[in-house]
Design a protein around this motif. Structure first.
Motif, PDB file in Angstrom:
ATOM      1  N   TYR A 122       0.831  -1.207   0.000  1.00  0.00           N
ATOM      2  CA  TYR A 122       0.000   0.000   0.000  1.00  0.00           C
ATOM      3  C   TYR A 122       0.862   1.253   0.000  1.00  0.00           C
ATOM      4  CZ  TYR A 122      -3.529   3.362   1.613  1.00  0.00           C
ATOM      5  OH  TYR A 122      -4.365   4.439   1.737  1.00  0.00           O
ATOM      6  N   ALA A 123       1.853   1.301   0.880  1.00  0.00           N
ATOM      7  CA  ALA A 123       2.711   2.481   0.970  1.00  0.00           C
ATOM      8  C   ALA A 123       3.484   2.703  -0.319  1.00  0.00           C
ATOM      9  CB  ALA A 123       3.669   2.346   2.148  1.00  0.00           C
ATOM     10  N   GLN A 124       3.922   1.626  -0.940  1.00  0.00           N
ATOM     11  CA  GLN A 124       4.747   1.749  -2.140  1.00  0.00           C
ATOM     12  C   GLN A 124       3.987   2.385  -3.299  1.00  0.00           C
ATOM     13  OE1 GLN A 124       6.118  -1.558  -4.917  1.00  0.00           O
ATOM     14  NE2 GLN A 124       7.939  -1.345  -3.607  1.00  0.00           N
ATOM     15  N   LEU A 125       2.694   2.178  -3.339  1.00  0.00           N
ATOM     16  CA  LEU A 125       1.889   2.740  -4.419  1.00  0.00           C
ATOM     17  C   LEU A 125       2.016   4.259  -4.494  1.00  0.00           C
ATOM     18  CD1 LEU A 125      -0.241   2.339  -6.665  1.00  0.00           C
ATOM     19  CD2 LEU A 125      -2.000   2.444  -4.872  1.00  0.00           C
ATOM     20  N   PHE A 126       2.235   4.902  -3.347  1.00  0.00           N
ATOM     21  CA  PHE A 126       2.299   6.366  -3.284  1.00  0.00           C
ATOM     22  C   PHE A 126       3.731   6.871  -3.205  1.00  0.00           C
ATOM     23  CE2 PHE A 126      -1.582   4.734  -1.353  1.00  0.00           C
ATOM     24  CZ  PHE A 126      -2.513   5.266  -2.228  1.00  0.00           C
ATOM     25  N   SER A 127       4.632   6.128  -3.827  1.00  0.00           N
ATOM     26  CA  SER A 127       6.041   6.509  -3.899  1.00  0.00           C
ATOM     27  C   SER A 127       6.485   6.378  -5.357  1.00  0.00           C
ATOM     28  CB  SER A 127       6.890   5.593  -3.017  1.00  0.00           C
ATOM     29  OG  SER A 127       6.965   4.281  -3.582  1.00  0.00           O
ATOM     30  N   TYR A 128       7.717   6.743  -5.613  1.00  0.00           N
ATOM     31  CA  TYR A 128       8.231   6.606  -6.970  1.00  0.00           C
ATOM     32  C   TYR A 128       8.233   5.151  -7.430  1.00  0.00           C
ATOM     33  CZ  TYR A 128       9.625  11.494  -7.236  1.00  0.00           C
ATOM     34  OH  TYR A 128       9.607  12.868  -7.287  1.00  0.00           O
ATOM     35  N   ASN A 129       8.326   4.224  -6.478  1.00  0.00           N
ATOM     36  CA  ASN A 129       8.303   2.802  -6.830  1.00  0.00           C
ATOM     37  C   ASN A 129       6.934   2.338  -7.323  1.00  0.00           C
ATOM     38  OD1 ASN A 129      11.018   2.270  -6.237  1.00  0.00           O
ATOM     39  ND2 ASN A 129      10.578   2.007  -4.063  1.00  0.00           N
ATOM     40  N   GLY A 130       5.911   3.176  -7.087  1.00  0.00           N
ATOM     41  CA  GLY A 130       4.575   2.815  -7.528  1.00  0.00           C
ATOM     42  C   GLY A 130       4.207   3.366  -8.897  1.00  0.00           C
ATOM     43  N   VAL A 131       5.092   4.158  -9.488  1.00  0.00           N
ATOM     44  CA  VAL A 131       4.818   4.736 -10.807  1.00  0.00           C
ATOM     45  C   VAL A 131       4.689   3.615 -11.841  1.00  0.00           C
ATOM     46  CG1 VAL A 131       5.748   6.181 -12.660  1.00  0.00           C
ATOM     47  CG2 VAL A 131       5.955   6.914 -10.278  1.00  0.00           C
ATOM     48  N   GLY A 132       3.639   3.684 -12.640  1.00  0.00           N
ATOM     49  CA  GLY A 132       3.411   2.658 -13.653  1.00  0.00           C
ATOM     50  C   GLY A 132       2.628   1.467 -13.155  1.00  0.00           C
ATOM     51  N   SER A 133       2.130   1.531 -11.920  1.00  0.00           N
ATOM     52  CA  SER A 133       1.377   0.415 -11.355  1.00  0.00           C
ATOM     53  C   SER A 133       0.094   0.167 -12.147  1.00  0.00           C
ATOM     54  CB  SER A 133       1.021   0.706  -9.896  1.00  0.00           C
ATOM     55  OG  SER A 133       0.098  -0.242  -9.398  1.00  0.00           O
ATOM     56  N   ASN A 134      -0.297  -1.106 -12.235  1.00  0.00           N
ATOM     57  CA  ASN A 134      -1.540  -1.474 -12.907  1.00  0.00           C
ATOM     58  C   ASN A 134      -2.775  -1.089 -12.106  1.00  0.00           C
ATOM     59  OD1 ASN A 134      -0.359  -2.603 -15.195  1.00  0.00           O
ATOM     60  ND2 ASN A 134      -0.213  -4.641 -14.286  1.00  0.00           N
TER      61      ASN A 134
END
Length: 535
Positions: free
Chosen positions: A258-270
């Motif tokens: 959940y936290a990762q979705l709102f970070s740069y690591n979450g960019v491009g998430s489906n």
């Protein structure tokens, strides 16, 4: 022809009002004629890019358009308290907003301005030479979807508005409000038409564009906020059935999904259905603690913090007075709370990006109530990525406008409200969202009725979508604003007094405040415009 004779809305629709880009005032940056402008694919791309520039940002609006920042609207709800050297969201919470409210006027003007430009696009795009005719028609579908989106944004805030489906001339200056049914039908039909000309997904570089799924997702938002749960369920199911989107899960098993979705690591998430590219510019600066050189514009409330369940799936309210007092004083007591709390909110005493947060230390940088410091003792962590530390107005993170979890919640709520609460999809999708967050499955022995499942889905929306700009519309749709927005807005429990601090006393008038006012300038210049009740 004197500019002052035209009503406020007409000035916008005629493109004569002041604005931030030349294209919004003239038909192109060099003021050439329509015949010279709408000729090339590059012309269409420039015009379409401008239409996308009105999509919501997170915490810093574009070119001073601070009202376009979705996360700050949480200060007009029970999620947070807003305090900054810009903006007026706190006035809505305090019940002191007026017909001259800056946000109400700017949003009204700007959104109609984008509508006007979408109309111009659709009226002229066929003149341009584009080798790929399918691409040319796709451009038109994007513009149509964006025009529908801007109508929806206005409708959600002001209620029934004038439908603008073509450019307005001086002979049509005194526009009237359409009925709610007419507005809903126009938006829904436009989105259906746009969806037919749009792809399910785009290749790299075009992912910011509106897709077929985004059109259906916007339809779901339209219908659910209009109280048409039957059609909301249909629209949300269309998104699900595309099988394009999934909840975000990291490839790193140790990561907080959940936290990762709102970070740069979450960019491009489906999980992302619609986003504003680099729309979270300045996000760290606007939300981070003062000790990290942030402004702490929105301070989460105790009501927000207390909404998170324990890891056992219990609310702290149902644990009893003694346990509730323990969790109120130490929200992450024994690390036994919904992981979304720690991912979204920083609490007193926490060490965040190497800094211990001490709101009770009077001479410290994070002392409660100091300028650009927290006003509740809590801070927003969502979208606060350490990679942006030191960027005041910089950073390039995207802002997610609509994501798959929201659509699943729309679908579940719609099933419940249409008396299909026993449909297996209700618990199935709630469990998907909860499992991704690290929470246990729904306890069906407790949540075994329409009323109990309604209670659960409303709490899930609050914690899952915290600070993302949905709460304002949720408390309106559920008609609970007079309950949650009346009385003291509380913060963290003071270790000195043993009681939560009170930031302000909030007031909400249900006879007036469920809709924003039509701006005074529009009312005084347009004899056909009707004001919302109570304003």
């Amino acid at each position: 022809m004197q500019l002052k004779i035209y009503p406020f809305l007409l000035l916008t629709l005629l493109g004569m009002a002041g604005c931030n880009k030349d294209f919004l005032v003239r038909d192109n940056p060099t003021a050439t004629t329509d015949e010279k402008w709408w000729n090339l694919e590059s012309d269409l791309n420039t015009a379409l890019g401008d239409l996308y520039s009105g999509l919501p940002c997170g915490t810093l609006g574009d070119y001073g358009f601070w009202t376009n920042a979705r996360m700050h609207t949480s200060g007009a709800t029970d999620e947070s308290v807003f305090r900054a050297n810009f903006g007026d969201w706190q006035d809505y919470g305090a019940g002191t907003a007026t017909v001259q409210q800056g946000s109400a006027q700017e949003i009204y003007q700007r959104k109609f301005l984008y509508i006007r430009n979408a109309c111009r696009f659709l009226e002229h795009y066929k003149k341009a030479y584009v080798a790929n005719l399918e691409k040319k028609e796709r451009f038109a579908s994007e513009a149509r979807a964006l025009r529908a989106w801007y109508h929806l944004e206005l409708f959600q805030l002001y209620g029934p508005i004038p439908i603008v489906s073509k450019t307005i001339d001086v002979n049509e200056q005194f526009v009237k409000r359409n009925t709610a049914a007419e507005v809903i039908k126009f938006i829904a039909d436009e989105l259906e038409l746009a969806a037919a000309g749009l792809p399910d997904k785009y290749s790299q570089g075009d992912q910011f564009r509106i897709t077929k799924g985004a059109c259906y997702a916007i339809q779901a938002s339209l219908y659910i906020n209009a109280g048409d749960y039957a059609n909301a369920a249909i629209a949300a199911k269309k998104v699900i059935d595309l099988q394009v989107y999934t909840l975000h899960h990291s490839s790193d098993p140790a990561a907080n999904n959940y936290a990762q979705l709102f970070s740069y690591n979450g960019v491009g998430s489906n999980e992302v259905i619609l986003f504003r590219g680099q729309g979270q510019r300045g996000g760290f600066f606007r939300s981070a603690p003062k000790s990290l050189n942030g402004q702490s514009c929105n301070s989460p409330t105790a009501a927000m913090v207390n909404a998170y369940e324990t890891l056992q799936g219990k609310t702290i309210q149902e644990l009893g007075k003694d346990s509730m007092a323990i969790y109120a004083a130490d929200p992450v007591y024994k690390n036994n709370r919904d992981p979304r709390l720690k991912a979204s909110i920083a609490i007193p005493g926490e060490t965040f990006i190497g800094m211990k947060l001490e709101p009770w230390k009077e001479d410290g940088p994070d002392a409660i109530g100091k300028g650009q410091s927290t006003h509740t003792g809590f801070w927003i962590k969502k979208y606060v990525d350490p990679l942006d530390q030191g960027n005041t107005d910089g950073g390039g993170m995207n802002f997610i406008i609509i994501r798959y979890a929201e659509i699943l919640l729309d679908y579940v709520e719609s099933l419940i409200e249409t008396d299909r609460w026993q449909n297996a999809d209700v618990v199935h999708y709630l469990n998907e969202i909860r499992a991704r967050a690290g929470m246990p499955d729904v306890n069906t022995a407790v949540y075994n009725s329409k009323e109990k499942l309604r209670e659960l889905v409303r709490r899930e929306r609050l914690v899952e979508l915290s600070f993302e700009g949905q709460r304002l519309f949720d408390i309106r749709r559920w008609k609970i604003a007079e309950k949650v927005m009346n009385g003291p807005a509380e913060g963290a429990v003071s270790p000195i007094t043993g009681k939560p601090i009170v930031v302000e006393v909030r007031r909400f008038n249900p006879e007036r405040d469920y809709l924003w006012p039509i701006p005074l300038l529009e009312m005084t210049s347009n004899p056909n415009m009707v004001q919302n009740p109570g304003w």
